[in-house]
Scaffold this active site. Structure first.
Site, PDB file in Angstrom:
ATOM      1  CG  HIS A  54      -1.703  -0.934   1.143  1.00  0.00           C
ATOM      2  ND1 HIS A  54      -3.134  -0.942   1.936  1.00  0.00           N
ATOM      3  CD2 HIS A  54      -2.253  -2.107   0.468  1.00  0.00           C
ATOM      4  CE1 HIS A  54      -3.837  -1.736   1.929  1.00  0.00           C
ATOM      5  NE2 HIS A  54      -2.514  -3.078   1.023  1.00  0.00           N
ATOM      6  CD  GLU A  56      -1.328   5.108   2.759  1.00  0.00           C
ATOM      7  OE1 GLU A  56      -2.815   5.457   3.120  1.00  0.00           O
ATOM      8  OE2 GLU A  56      -1.556   3.946   2.794  1.00  0.00           O
ATOM      9  CB  CYS A  84      -6.017  -0.535   5.527  1.00  0.00           C
ATOM     10  SG  CYS A  84      -4.692  -1.072   5.247  1.00  0.00           S
ATOM     11  CB  CYS A  87      -1.703   2.308   6.118  1.00  0.00           C
ATOM     12  SG  CYS A  87      -1.148   0.947   4.180  1.00  0.00           S
TER      13      CYS A  87
END
Length: 155
Positions: A54, A56, A84, A87
């Site tokens: 992801h 992040e 999420c 993250c």
């Protein structure tokens, strides 16, 4: 223009680039306490063949590989979408104590038909007052939403 809006727009631009590169439309920036851009990262889940890539997560990994810890802990993470749970954990454990996001996780869940999405504050708040992570958002949510409209029905 509000400083948060300027950085959020740049994070959304990174998210658009991720989509152009064949990945999910997410982007993140790390801005130092002096207001300068330290790092940026896009989602690379598809091209990296790794579900944990992801934006992040990529940003936190890059930060810990290339910046002094003091710079990381004094920075602000700007992201095109609310982090999420995975993250959120990475951001917390990295020491970043300020997150500004555009598209809310709940709105993303509606768009992507994903019930696993939820507010990152739910996890950050569990840490208590001693290690408070400031969360600001949604900022320019309609602009953050634009990259996702139609994307999830095709993927």
């Amino acid at each position: 223009m509000d400083q948060h809006e300027e950085w959020i727009r740049k994070a959304i631009t990174v998210a658009d680039a991720a989509k152009e590169h064949g990945n999910h439309p997410f982007g993140a920036l790390l801005v130092g306490k002096d207001g300068n851009l330290l790092l940026s990262a896009e989602n690379t889940v598809i091209t990296g063949h790794n579900a944990t890539h992801h934006a992040e997560m990529n940003l936190v990994n890059l930060a810990w590989q290339s910046l002094p810890e003091a710079d990381i802990k004094g920075s602000t993470l700007y992201t095109s979408c609310e982090p999420c749970p995975m993250c959120t954990g990475a951001i917390f454990w990295s020491g970043i104590r300020r997150v500004v996001f555009s598209l809310s996780a709940l709105r993303l869940g509606e768009i992507a038909n994903d019930s696993f999405c939820g507010p990152c504050t739910t996890l950050f708040d569990r840490a208590g007052e001693q290690v408070r992570t400031e969360v600001i958002g949604p900022v320019l949510e309609p602009e953050g939403e634009a990259a996702h409209i139609g994307f999830w029905t095709q993927h």
